[in-house]
Design an enzyme around this catalytic site. Structure first.
Site, PDB file in Angstrom:
ATOM      1  N   HIS A  72       0.934  -0.949   0.060  1.00 65.75           N
ATOM      2  CA  HIS A  72      -0.267  -0.116  -0.389  1.00 65.75           C
ATOM      3  C   HIS A  72       0.416   1.229  -0.053  1.00 65.75           C
ATOM      4  O   HIS A  72       0.462   2.576  -0.947  1.00 65.75           O
ATOM      5  CB  HIS A  72      -0.875  -0.068   1.204  1.00 65.75           C
ATOM      6  CG  HIS A  72      -1.665   1.065   1.481  1.00 65.75           C
ATOM      7  ND1 HIS A  72      -2.634   1.877   1.194  1.00 65.75           N
ATOM      8  CD2 HIS A  72      -1.181   2.364   2.185  1.00 65.75           C
ATOM      9  CE1 HIS A  72      -2.374   3.310   0.868  1.00 65.75           C
ATOM     10  NE2 HIS A  72      -2.133   3.623   2.028  1.00 65.75           N
TER      11      HIS A  72
ATOM     12  N   SER B 177      12.932   6.677 -13.465  1.00 66.64           N
ATOM     13  CA  SER B 177      12.079   7.659 -14.266  1.00 66.64           C
ATOM     14  C   SER B 177      11.943   8.543 -14.085  1.00 66.64           C
ATOM     15  O   SER B 177      11.851   9.567 -14.209  1.00 66.64           O
ATOM     16  CB  SER B 177      10.931   6.552 -14.005  1.00 66.64           C
ATOM     17  OG  SER B 177       9.898   7.583 -14.509  1.00 66.64           O
TER      18      SER B 177
ATOM     19  N   GLU C 128      11.906  13.240   0.135  1.00 65.63           N
ATOM     20  CA  GLU C 128      10.751  12.835  -0.207  1.00 65.63           C
ATOM     21  C   GLU C 128       9.338  13.152   0.398  1.00 65.63           C
ATOM     22  O   GLU C 128       8.209  13.396  -1.049  1.00 65.63           O
ATOM     23  CB  GLU C 128      10.760  11.176  -0.621  1.00 65.63           C
ATOM     24  CG  GLU C 128       9.227  10.335  -0.290  1.00 65.63           C
ATOM     25  CD  GLU C 128       9.552  10.010  -2.365  1.00 65.63           C
ATOM     26  OE1 GLU C 128      10.713  10.734  -3.183  1.00 65.63           O
ATOM     27  OE2 GLU C 128       8.356  10.205  -2.904  1.00 65.63           O
TER      28      GLU C 128
ATOM     29  N   TYR D 204       8.483  15.855   1.157  1.00 59.79           N
ATOM     30  CA  TYR D 204       8.819  17.464  -0.060  1.00 59.79           C
ATOM     31  C   TYR D 204       8.450  17.554  -1.036  1.00 59.79           C
ATOM     32  O   TYR D 204       7.740  18.106  -1.937  1.00 59.79           O
ATOM     33  CB  TYR D 204      10.059  18.115   0.319  1.00 59.79           C
ATOM     34  CG  TYR D 204       9.424  18.594   2.247  1.00 59.79           C
ATOM     35  CD1 TYR D 204       8.731  19.196   2.808  1.00 59.79           C
ATOM     36  CD2 TYR D 204       9.936  17.666   2.876  1.00 59.79           C
ATOM     37  CE1 TYR D 204       7.837  19.541   4.124  1.00 59.79           C
ATOM     38  CE2 TYR D 204       9.543  17.989   4.478  1.00 59.79           C
ATOM     39  CZ  TYR D 204       8.737  19.179   5.006  1.00 59.79           C
ATOM     40  OH  TYR D 204       8.914  19.699   5.985  1.00 59.79           O
TER      41      TYR D 204
ATOM     42  N   SER E  73      -2.036  27.182  -5.260  1.00 54.88           N
ATOM     43  CA  SER E  73      -1.579  29.230  -5.307  1.00 54.88           C
ATOM     44  C   SER E  73      -1.958  29.357  -6.512  1.00 54.88           C
ATOM     45  O   SER E  73      -1.833  30.633  -6.885  1.00 54.88           O
ATOM     46  CB  SER E  73       0.405  29.365  -4.780  1.00 54.88           C
ATOM     47  OG  SER E  73       0.597  28.687  -3.935  1.00 54.88           O
TER      48      SER E  73
ATOM     49  N   LYS F 252       3.637  30.393   4.300  1.00 57.46           N
ATOM     50  CA  LYS F 252       3.032  29.884   2.753  1.00 57.46           C
ATOM     51  C   LYS F 252       1.344  29.746   3.222  1.00 57.46           C
ATOM     52  O   LYS F 252       0.708  30.407   2.724  1.00 57.46           O
ATOM     53  CB  LYS F 252       3.614  28.520   2.058  1.00 57.46           C
ATOM     54  CG  LYS F 252       4.862  28.431   1.593  1.00 57.46           C
ATOM     55  CD  LYS F 252       5.132  27.162   1.412  1.00 57.46           C
ATOM     56  CE  LYS F 252       4.619  27.363  -0.658  1.00 57.46           C
ATOM     57  NZ  LYS F 252       5.194  27.566  -1.407  1.00 57.46           N
TER      58      LYS F 252
END
Lengths: 536, 33
Positions: free
Chosen positions: A78, A171, A257, A259, A270, A333
């Site tokens: 999962h 990838s 990872e 982030y 935004s 933010k």
């Protein structure tokens, strides 16, 4: 606009190929974006099916449906499928569709590499999933695959898992190279860096995170491979290695990872909030610097995942304070988003509902992350359901919410049709309520001491687990409605204008809907860039 | 108007970034060896 007529003329003699081969051979950024998004959705359904299995087992105390080993395989797969198969490819799909249009480029910089980046994914996913059918079953050591569980004590299928992770990482790195090359070399010559839309900025910064983090993951699994098969002892204490070093290496990848999965969602939000608040984005420049600060800090906080492995107090203090520091740019933010909405002429179309709930629910996930970053508190919370609740608020009501918001926001541009707004709102409220029923009680379970990754539990945890599972089933079902809304939009939606959200800003809205197969063969002029900038 | 198809620049950028990625990969293993 002259660009559009040029585009239409170009399409007359060079449209997409017909048939299935179009999708195999395509080097078009829009086609590849579509492939990524559908692949990610299929993986989301598959990872979601595993989650339904997990929640079904946890509906009642006692072992109900499966043996503990299979339960562990489900939790592991999962996590892996959702992170590497659903969330990351979905954001790469959004990047493919949107970045060239947003920067006024005709396509990605390296279109053949782009095709290769995508087509590696189904094979890597198939290899990973094939481990379920192997002797000893699929990997069952959790998505963090700590050594020696993943080396000395792992099933034979682990070598296939390692190969799949190598491919998935390859990838992602190629995708990141392509995005960096596109943004830095293909953006309209008259577009300056600080003219770029926030989604482009967040993806550019995310790409650098990928370049720094994914090779570390590849290094970790390579060392696992040689430990398992070639007699090395990188993580084997009996041979002079160090299993705790595995955790350091894993989390040096693993924290950036997190982030990688959330920064592009920040970019999406935004865009949506200013459109439906009918105001320019508040604090564009500070948003860019806050994103860069978060990315930098994400590299220097990894050991807050490892407080219980034992480390010097000075180390604990450093990692705790560095973790607290991330709240500063993240707070910038969140306050900017709130200030964008402040006194705006707000309306609540489906994308806006997802965006507002993102701000609220992601902030809950952020706050529980701060709680986990406090060393003495973490000693209590570590490896409990509180951690599960925390990262699902970040990754489901954060990253996934951003993806769904983006789909509703840009679907008219992609398909040339409007989705059913009423069904969109029904879907939103269904998902919004059920996701909180699913994950909020897990905070209480964790605080009361229920460990994560267990198929059975003590009786005092029964009620909250029952509630959580019911929420889980309802949340899982909501994605069938989501699929229906998207397919219905593609087949039966009313035609959409080139700018269906009339207050939306961005070069992509200057193109017709659906966006032509080839766009911006000649770059947009400075005046157009400024008129569509998030400053104005 | 300037062209926005800077192919040479894109390839040079890709090579530099790719080299950094390979460097990070090698360094991860070498530093732990």
């Amino acid at each position: 606009m002259s660009t559009i007529s040029a585009v239409a003329a170009h399409d007359d003699h060079h449209g997409p190929e017909k048939g299935l081969l179009r999708w195999v051979k395509t080097t078009n950024h829009k086609d590849i974006g579509t492939l990524y998004l559908w692949f990610a959705f299929l993986m989301l359904l598959l990872g979601g099916a595993f989650a339904m299995g997990i929640r079904a087992e946890l509906l009642h105390p006692g072992l109900q449906l499966m043996d503990p080993q299979f339960f562990n395989q489900l939790t592991t797969m999962h996590g892996l499928i959702m992170v590497f198969g659903a969330i990351m490819p979905a954001f790469v799909g959004l990047a493919n569709w949107l970045i060239p249009m947003m920067v006024g480029a005709p396509d990605m910089a390296l279109p053949r590499l782009n095709n290769w980046s995508f087509w590696i994914l189904p094979f890597a996913g198939a290899i990973l999933l094939s481990t379920f059918f192997m002797e000893g079953g699929a990997p069952a050591f959790g998505w963090t695959f700590y050594a020696p569980l993943s080396t000395t004590f792992a099933p034979d299928s682990t070598d296939f898992f390692i190969f799949a992770i190598h491919l998935l990482g390859f990838s992602s790195i190629m995708g990141a190279i392509n995005i960096i090359a596109t943004v830095l070399n293909m953006k309209a010559p008259e577009m300056r860096l600080m003219d770029m839309p926030l989604f482009v900025w967040t993806w550019l910064i995310t790409s650098f995170l990928l370049i720094g983090a994914m090779p570390v993951l590849a290094g970790a699994v390579t060392m696992m491979l040689t430990d398992r098969n070639f007699g090395t002892a990188f993580f084997d204490a009996t041979g002079g290695g160090d299993p705790v070093m595995f955790q350091h290496i894993f989390w040096f990848f693993g924290h950036p990872e997190v982030y990688i999965m959330i920064l592009p969602a920040f970019g999406v939000i935004s865009h949506i909030l200013p459109t439906f608040a009918r105001k320019p984005l508040f604090g564009y420049t500070s948003m860019v610097y806050a994103t860069a600060s978060i990315a930098f800090l994400s590299y220097i906080v990894w050991a807050h995942h490892m407080f219980l492995t034992g480390m010097p107090v000075a180390g604990e203090l450093y990692f705790m304070y560095a973790t607290m520091l991330i709240a500063v740019p993240t707070g910038v933010k969140v306050f900017n988003w709130v200030a964008t909405m402040w006194k705006g002429s707000m309306t609540f179309e489906t994308p806006m509902l997802w965006a507002i709930s993102f701000v609220i629910l992601f902030t809950i996930g952020g706050f529980s992350g701060l709680m986990l970053g406090i060393v003495p508190a973490d000693i209590q919370y570590h490896d409990t359901y509180f951690v599960v609740a925390h990262f699902h608020y970040v990754l489901v009501t954060g990253a996934l919410w951003g993806i769904i918001a983006a789909v509703f926001y840009w679907l008219p541009k992609w398909t040339g049709r409007m989705y059913n707004e009423r069904l969109g709102k029904v879907h939103f409220w269904w998902a919004m309520i059920s996701v909180n029923v699913l994950f909020f009680p897990q905070h209480f379970l964790g605080l009361a001491g229920m460990p994560r990754r267990i198929p059975d539990y003590a009786l005092q945890f029964a009620d909250f687990n029952y509630i959580s599972s019911i929420g889980g089933f309802a949340f899982g079902l909501s994605f069938l409605l989501f699929a229906y809304i998207v397919v219905d939009c593609i087949r039966n939606g009313k035609p959409a204008d080139s700018r269906p959200w009339y207050s939306a800003k961005g070069l992509e809205w200057t193109l017709p809907s659906p966006a032509p197969y080839h766009s911006f063969n000649s770059p947009p002029a400075r005046a157009d860039i400024l008129a569509e900038s998030q400053h104005s | 108007m300037a062209d926005n198809k800077n192919k040479k620049g894109a390839i040079i950028t890709a090579l530099i970034v790719g080299a950094v990625a390979i460097g990070v990969y090698v360094a991860t293993i070498m530093l732990n060896g």
